[in-house]
Design a protein around this motif. Structure first.
Motif, PDB file in Angstrom:
ATOM      1  N   ILE A  82       0.761  -1.129   0.027  1.00  0.00           N
ATOM      2  CA  ILE A  82       0.040   0.076   0.074  1.00  0.00           C
ATOM      3  C   ILE A  82       1.065   1.055  -0.039  1.00  0.00           C
ATOM      4  N   LEU A  83       0.776   1.997  -1.038  1.00  0.00           N
ATOM      5  CA  LEU A  83       1.918   3.097  -1.362  1.00  0.00           C
ATOM      6  C   LEU A  83       0.967   4.453  -1.216  1.00  0.00           C
ATOM      7  N   HIS A  84       0.362   4.539  -0.214  1.00  0.00           N
ATOM      8  CA  HIS A  84      -0.038   6.137  -0.211  1.00  0.00           C
ATOM      9  C   HIS A  84       0.322   6.950   1.049  1.00  0.00           C
ATOM     10  N   SER A  85       0.692   8.281   0.553  1.00  0.00           N
ATOM     11  CA  SER A  85       1.289   9.300   1.605  1.00  0.00           C
ATOM     12  C   SER A  85       0.357   9.409   2.945  1.00  0.00           C
ATOM     13  N   LEU A  86       0.989   9.243   4.022  1.00  0.00           N
ATOM     14  CA  LEU A  86       0.454   9.258   5.281  1.00  0.00           C
ATOM     15  C   LEU A  86       0.979  10.714   5.869  1.00  0.00           C
ATOM     16  N   SER A  87       1.932  11.254   5.303  1.00  0.00           N
ATOM     17  CA  SER A  87       2.092  12.511   5.843  1.00  0.00           C
ATOM     18  C   SER A  87       2.564  13.614   4.918  1.00  0.00           C
ATOM     19  N   GLY A  88       2.370  14.763   5.028  1.00  0.00           N
ATOM     20  CA  GLY A  88       2.806  15.812   4.007  1.00  0.00           C
ATOM     21  C   GLY A  88       1.513  16.132   3.279  1.00  0.00           C
ATOM     22  N   THR A  89       1.488  17.132   2.197  1.00  0.00           N
ATOM     23  CA  THR A  89       0.231  17.710   1.840  1.00  0.00           C
ATOM     24  C   THR A  89      -0.571  16.616   1.418  1.00  0.00           C
ATOM     25  N   MET A  90      -0.454  15.456   0.634  1.00  0.00           N
ATOM     26  CA  MET A  90      -1.237  14.717   0.138  1.00  0.00           C
ATOM     27  C   MET A  90      -2.086  13.700   1.028  1.00  0.00           C
ATOM     28  N   ALA A  91      -1.478  13.774   2.356  1.00  0.00           N
ATOM     29  CA  ALA A  91      -1.948  12.879   3.337  1.00  0.00           C
ATOM     30  C   ALA A  91      -3.535  13.139   3.537  1.00  0.00           C
ATOM     31  N   ILE A  92      -4.131  14.132   3.328  1.00  0.00           N
ATOM     32  CA  ILE A  92      -5.453  14.644   3.440  1.00  0.00           C
ATOM     33  C   ILE A  92      -6.168  13.588   2.824  1.00  0.00           C
ATOM     34  N   SER A  93      -5.989  13.291   1.316  1.00  0.00           N
ATOM     35  CA  SER A  93      -6.643  12.543   0.483  1.00  0.00           C
ATOM     36  C   SER A  93      -6.119  11.036   0.727  1.00  0.00           C
ATOM     37  N   GLU A  94      -4.993  10.627   0.675  1.00  0.00           N
ATOM     38  CA  GLU A  94      -4.374   9.388   0.638  1.00  0.00           C
ATOM     39  C   GLU A  94      -4.701   8.493   1.687  1.00  0.00           C
ATOM     40  N   THR A  95      -4.559   9.082   3.225  1.00  0.00           N
ATOM     41  CA  THR A  95      -4.682   8.284   4.263  1.00  0.00           C
ATOM     42  C   THR A  95      -5.948   7.249   4.139  1.00  0.00           C
ATOM     43  N   THR A  96      -7.241   8.166   3.772  1.00  0.00           N
ATOM     44  CA  THR A  96      -8.373   7.367   3.624  1.00  0.00           C
ATOM     45  C   THR A  96      -8.281   6.153   2.779  1.00  0.00           C
ATOM     46  N   LEU A  97      -7.352   6.141   1.473  1.00  0.00           N
ATOM     47  CA  LEU A  97      -7.076   5.118   0.709  1.00  0.00           C
ATOM     48  C   LEU A  97      -6.412   4.143   1.245  1.00  0.00           C
ATOM     49  N   LYS A  98      -5.444   4.277   2.119  1.00  0.00           N
ATOM     50  CA  LYS A  98      -4.826   3.214   2.922  1.00  0.00           C
ATOM     51  C   LYS A  98      -5.776   2.624   3.747  1.00  0.00           C
ATOM     52  N   ASP A  99      -6.373   3.144   4.509  1.00  0.00           N
ATOM     53  CA  ASP A  99      -7.734   2.427   5.276  1.00  0.00           C
ATOM     54  C   ASP A  99      -8.479   1.565   4.660  1.00  0.00           C
ATOM     55  N   THR A 100      -8.949   1.897   3.534  1.00  0.00           N
ATOM     56  CA  THR A 100      -9.852   1.506   2.492  1.00  0.00           C
ATOM     57  C   THR A 100      -9.097   0.146   2.224  1.00  0.00           C
ATOM     58  N   MET A 101      -7.812   0.169   1.888  1.00  0.00           N
ATOM     59  CA  MET A 101      -7.117  -1.192   1.299  1.00  0.00           C
ATOM     60  C   MET A 101      -6.971  -1.973   2.522  1.00  0.00           C
ATOM     61  N   LEU A 102      -6.608  -1.532   3.696  1.00  0.00           N
ATOM     62  CA  LEU A 102      -6.562  -2.221   4.928  1.00  0.00           C
ATOM     63  C   LEU A 102      -7.959  -2.939   5.253  1.00  0.00           C
ATOM     64  N   MET A 103      -9.045  -2.221   4.957  1.00  0.00           N
ATOM     65  CA  MET A 103     -10.292  -3.107   5.211  1.00  0.00           C
ATOM     66  C   MET A 103     -10.644  -4.028   4.140  1.00  0.00           C
ATOM     67  N   LEU A 104     -10.438  -3.770   2.821  1.00  0.00           N
ATOM     68  CA  LEU A 104     -10.525  -4.725   1.935  1.00  0.00           C
ATOM     69  C   LEU A 104      -9.635  -6.000   2.106  1.00  0.00           C
ATOM     70  N   ILE A 105      -8.419  -5.854   2.636  1.00  0.00           N
ATOM     71  CA  ILE A 105      -7.722  -6.865   2.852  1.00  0.00           C
ATOM     72  C   ILE A 105      -8.273  -7.956   4.154  1.00  0.00           C
ATOM     73  N   ASP A 106      -8.429  -7.068   4.962  1.00  0.00           N
ATOM     74  CA  ASP A 106      -9.163  -7.626   6.201  1.00  0.00           C
ATOM     75  C   ASP A 106     -10.194  -8.301   5.691  1.00  0.00           C
ATOM     76  N   GLU A 107     -11.164  -8.025   5.115  1.00  0.00           N
ATOM     77  CA  GLU A 107     -12.489  -8.983   4.631  1.00  0.00           C
ATOM     78  C   GLU A 107     -12.030  -9.962   3.845  1.00  0.00           C
ATOM     79  N   GLN A 108     -11.095  -9.796   2.770  1.00  0.00           N
ATOM     80  CA  GLN A 108     -10.843 -10.920   1.908  1.00  0.00           C
ATOM     81  C   GLN A 108     -10.040 -12.159   2.815  1.00  0.00           C
ATOM     82  N   ASN A 109      -9.371 -11.511   3.891  1.00  0.00           N
ATOM     83  CA  ASN A 109      -8.882 -12.614   4.853  1.00  0.00           C
ATOM     84  C   ASN A 109     -10.040 -13.213   5.666  1.00  0.00           C
ATOM     85  N   LYS A 110     -10.852 -12.588   6.095  1.00  0.00           N
ATOM     86  CA  LYS A 110     -12.080 -13.192   6.581  1.00  0.00           C
ATOM     87  C   LYS A 110     -12.699 -14.253   5.881  1.00  0.00           C
ATOM     88  N   LYS A 111     -12.576 -13.883   4.653  1.00  0.00           N
ATOM     89  CA  LYS A 111     -13.476 -15.072   3.673  1.00  0.00           C
ATOM     90  C   LYS A 111     -12.288 -16.175   3.218  1.00  0.00           C
TER      91      LYS A 111
END
Lengths: 544, 430
Positions: free
Chosen positions: B36-65
């Motif tokens: 997961i290659l999203h900026s978690l600091s700096g100017t783009m953190a505003i937008s990209e942090t959410t995408l990191k969380d989305t990916m973690l959620m999707l991966i978590d869900e897939q593991n549950k399956k």
């Protein structure tokens, strides 16, 4: 085609209404109620086109409640209840919705968010609603409402609205409304068959600055407009008259924009004029002190959510204290060890700026915070239709001048000011005279920082409140102080305002990006010629 | 400036050390790694942090399956800190050191361009979830965001047909995405018979906050009698003062509507939306869309992030689609090997969140519906127009002279840049 249809419809309903008047009133009312009810029911699942039809029908229904319904539809508070599909007006309270029946105003108690569904509208519908409401409120008691209504009608004038205007014209008493109505009628009359009527209409339009009036005149002079030479000539003359007046107002507008940009620069730079100009400290954290001021505004608004109107008045002293105390802490904690070592000061304060930014990120999250604009700062002061000054900018210009005068008085009239100036001119001598220079240093830095905080309150009304707020202004502030002359408050004032005005005059000609670059290049060249800025300090202080 | 560089290198070292430690203790189990290659600091953190969380959620869900190919998925999160060269370094690290099977990441075009040579050199996989300017198709990159023909062109069509716009203001921030998009739009408008005096193009610096004269110019431009619309590629923060100034100068959405390509639910959640009501945005997904997949996704997101007020947005849907496509392709290929997955993924269909299906096309773009929404006072969008059919993403715009004849096809032509006139593939990649 649609206007014809609408006209027919209106005539028909007029007829129907007059018939209804003859019948027993109770029956008539009930019937209209039922009719309205039926139309409202179609609101909820009709397409936008259907809704447009219903709005037109409602407008021409002549029912008194129509205005309220259309208004609430425009305001987006018209919902329907999912279980019985009843159309209701919703008032949002803390966690639930208060429902009122749209027809009889009967209270229907509370409902959950999910129990009701909003009736959506789009832009076309919004435009239609505004027009409809305007036509319905031409006979409103309040002249201001009438004026707004006429302006709305003029925006999109058609043959249908003119009879309404003409009729209202005969009853109108307010001068301003009368003038607007005459302009509206004249706009239609330029297309009349009677030459004399046309010429008077053209003359009338020549006196206004409304863009719509200009369009109507423009259409006449364009190739293929009218063939009559007299009318063409009159229209061209009227246009030239409008154009020359507009140019004057455009110039005034640009000056205002420039002054407003200048006042923002002034606010940002004036605190720095103290810390950098008077004390000689290169404070890279100055922008972050402004950011703290802006966040203070946010917190103040959080604390008094029901009194947003007064929040800024509270925020100004609060921001002054927060930023000022932070400034004193920075001075006592870091800067006082670094006096006379500009490079180290620069690095240390840059580090502090990063610290403050990250602190804000951790406390408030990296997302921007929304600071509300009080109602008295939104909108614009309309001088005429060619020149309108936005209130937020107007207040900020006044505010920056106020801050400037206050600072000037502090420096010139108080004993603290005297001591500050003494220390700035000759530290050793001041000390020999019994001034506690360390104490003065801390207070001066606190004063400069506090003013940065106050600037932050103003900036919160113009730009985003986020961790990066300060970075955007730090370069500009240094630019202004250096340009105006280090250590000279008047220089800062003149520097800020002139840079603002120059920037705004360049912008339309060169674009925003290039304008900024050009200003920077100008300053570089200027500093080459006059390294001490516009108003260099003279005498012994200049050596310091 | 120097000290800033120092700080970022320092940050980079600290990050690398932390990462090294992390990867040591997880290497034990047999897992499939997802970068997961999203900026978690700096100017783009505003937008990209959410995408990191989305990916973690999707991966978590897939593991549950039950994971993928009988193995658990494991997320490797790195922070490129909104620093473009660091994106390339982190990519190299993810592929050669962590041996990730695929990378989900990047937001800005410049970060993607910086990553591109690395994924191609090391033969990795990148799923890019954001709408972008097109003019690119790489064997190793899958573009799950919108190409210009899936966002900009339909939005202009809507304004032209449904709103009746005759004059156009193309306003943008001064960098590659707005410049390319506006070039395409200008060519498109001219092809539709709009005269050049009816088009006004304006660029402003990043984070521009003094919009007075530009808005006043737009107002004057719009008061010439023809219906005027603004197409905004203004990026990020600068939007808020722009819309505020519009409202203050009394321009409502009914007079001059603004259609934006970079304003979504996430951006609106930080601001007072009252002055924005009625202005438009064009996306391929809105949180307000009424579809059961969407309801389920929102519910899952709220449960994962533990905050009922968090919104969902278009790039999140793109990651949802991209991740599911990757999972399907891996299952189809029975391997996470890049070449096998690249072959298997074309033609894969997965449901999107608006009640349709997304299909991976041979040019590595996907099919999407185009939605136009009006901003409401609660920060959500009301859909006012939706394309009847799914729009296939076009890598090379048909409206630019240079790219008209170019085609991307990784199945038949095995080329991302095939010139149909000269019948030549110009190089392996973009």
């Amino acid at each position: 085609m649609t206007s014809l249809l609408r006209g027919c419809l209106r005539a028909l309903t007029m007829l129907a209404l007059s018939l209804l008047c003859v019948l027993p009133t109770a029956w008539a009312e009930e019937n209209v109620g039922v009719d309205l009810m039926a139309q409202l029911q179609q609101f909820k699942d009709g397409s936008f086109d259907d809704k447009a039809r219903i709005v037109a029908a409602l407008e021409s229904s002549g029912d008194e409640r129509a205005i309220a319904i259309l208004k609430s539809l425009l305001a987006g508070v018209l919902y329907y209840r999912k279980d019985d599909e009843r159309v209701v007006i919703v008032k949002e309270s803390d966690d639930a919705y208060q429902l009122t029946d749209v027809l009889n105003g009967e209270s229907l108690g509370e409902a959950e968010r999910r129990d009701v569904k909003k009736i959506p509208i789009n832009n076309a519908l919004r435009g239609q609603l505004r027009g409809a409401l305007a036509r319905l409120s031409l006979s409103h008691k309040n002249p201001a409402v009438r004026l707004e209504a006429v302006k709305e009608i003029i925006k999109d004038i058609d043959a249908d609205s003119v009879p309404l205007l003409r009729e209202a014209l005969t009853k109108e008493t307010d001068d301003k409304v009368l003038e607007a109505m005459r302009t509206g009628v004249a706009m239609m009359d330029v297309g009349s068959d009677d030459k004399a009527v046309r010429l008077t209409a053209i003359e009338n339009l020549g006196d206004t600055l409304l863009p719509e009036a200009r369009q109507h005149l423009q259409a006449l002079v364009e190739p293929g407009g009218v063939s009559d030479a007299d009318i063409r000539f009159a229209a061209a003359q009227a246009l030239a008259q409008i154009e020359s007046r507009r140019q004057v107002y455009d110039f005034l507008e640009t000056v205002f924009f420039g002054l407003s940009l200048g006042s923002v620069l002034l606010l940002a730079a004036i605190g720095l004029a103290i810390t950098f100009g008077v004390m000689g400290v290169i404070n890279m954290a100055h922008g972050e002190l402004m950011m703290l001021g802006a966040y203070t505004t946010y917190v103040v608004q959080l604390l008094m959510p029901n009194h947003i109107e007064y929040s800024l008045l509270v925020a100004v002293p609060a921001a002054f204290l927060v930023a000022g105390l932070t400034g004193i802490a920075i001075e006592r904690g870091v800067i006082r060890f670094l006096y006379g070592r500009p490079l180290e000061t620069l690095l240390a304060t840059f580090g502090i700026s990063l610290l403050l930014q990250q602190a804000v990120r951790s406390v408030f999250s990296p997302l921007n915070r929304s600071v509300e604009t009080p109602a008295w700062m939104s909108g614009s002061l309309e001088i005429n239709s060619a020149l309108a000054l936005t209130y937020n900018r107007l207040y900020i210009i006044l505010f920056s001048l106020l801050v400037f005068v206050a600072l000037l008085l502090i420096l010139k009239k108080t004993s603290l000011g005297l001591q500050v100036r003494a220390v700035a001119q000759n530290r050793d001598m001041a000390r020999a005279m019994g001034i506690r220079t360390q104490w003065v240093d801390a207070l001066t830095f606190g004063l400069g920082s506090g003013i940065a905080g106050v600037a932050g309150v103003a900036l919160s009304q113009l730009t985003n409140v986020g961790p990066n707020l300060g970075q955007a202004y730090i370069i500009d502030s240094f630019m202004v102080v250096v340009f105006g002359g280090v250590g000279n408050l008047w220089g800062t004032l003149v520097g800020a305002l002139s840079l603002g005005v120059v920037n705004k005059f360049l912008e339309p000609w060169s674009g925003a990006v290039l304008a900024k670059i050009l200003v920077l290049i100008f300053i570089i060249l200027f500093i080459q010629k006059r390294p001490r800025g516009l108003f260099p300090q003279k005498g012994r202080a200049a050596e310091g | 400036m120097n000290s800033r560089k120092q700080i970022s290198t320092l940050r980079c070292i600290v990050g690398a050390v932390a990462l090294g430690m992390m990867s040591q203790w997880v290497q034990a189990a047999d897992t499939i790694k997802v970068g997961i290659l999203h900026s978690l600091s700096g100017t783009m953190a505003i937008s990209e942090t959410t995408l990191k969380d989305t990916m973690l959620m999707l991966i978590d869900e897939q593991n549950k399956k039950g994971g993928l190919l009988g193995k658990k998925l494991e997320a490797v999160v790195v922070d490129p800190a909104s620093n473009w060269p660091l994106f390339a370094e982190k990519t190299r690290e993810l592929i050669s050191k962590d041996k990730v099977a695929a990378i989900f990441g990047c937001w800005t075009s410049v970060s993607r361009k910086s990553v591109l040579p690395v994924v191609e050199e090391l033969n990795g996989l990148l799923f890019y979830p954001v709408q972008y300017e097109g003019e690119e198709s790489s064997k190793n990159v899958f573009y799950t965001g919108a190409a210009p023909n899936q966002q900009a062109i339909p939005a202009v069509d809507y304004l032209m047909k449904d709103v009746g716009a005759k004059r156009w203001v193309l306003a943008g921030t001064d960098y590659v995405y707005p410049r390319t998009t506006n070039k395409i739009l200008e060519a498109y408008l001219k092809a539709k018979g709009v005269k050049s005096e009816d088009i006004m193009i304006n660029y402003t610096p990043f984070g521009h906050s003094d919009w007075q004269s530009i808005v006043s110019d737009i107002k004057k431009f719009g008061s010439q009698g023809k219906k005027t619309a603004v197409v905004s590629t203004i990026n990020g923060d600068a939007n808020v003062p722009f819309y505020k100034e519009l409202a203050n100068q009394g321009i409502s959405a009914a007079d001059i509507p603004v259609v934006a390509f970079s304003v979504g639910e996430e951006e609106l959640s930080g601001i007072d939306t009252k002055p924005l009501v009625g202005h438009l945005a064009a996306w391929n997904y809105f949180m307000s869309v009424d579809a059961k997949e969407n309801d389920a996704f929102i519910k899952q997101w709220h449960a994962f992030i533990k905050d009922k007020k968090r919104v969902t947005n278009d790039p999140m849907e793109a990651h949802y689609i991209g991740f599911n496509m990757w999972v399907k392709a891996v299952e189809k290929a029975k391997s996470t090997d890049t070449n096998k997955v690249v072959d298997a993924i074309v033609g894969v269909k997965v449901p999107n969140l608006t009640g349709g299906t997304a299909e991976m096309l041979p040019n590595h773009h996907i099919t999407k519906p185009v939605l136009i929404g009006e901003i409401q006072d609660d920060g959500q969008f009301e859909v006012v127009s939706k394309t009847d059919k799914l729009v296939p993403g076009d890598a090379w715009s048909d409206f630019l002279p240079g790219s008209k004849d170019i085609e991307a096809d990784w199945v038949k032509l095995k080329c991302g840049n095939y010139n149909t006139k000269t019948k030549k593939c110009s190089g392996q990649n973009f």
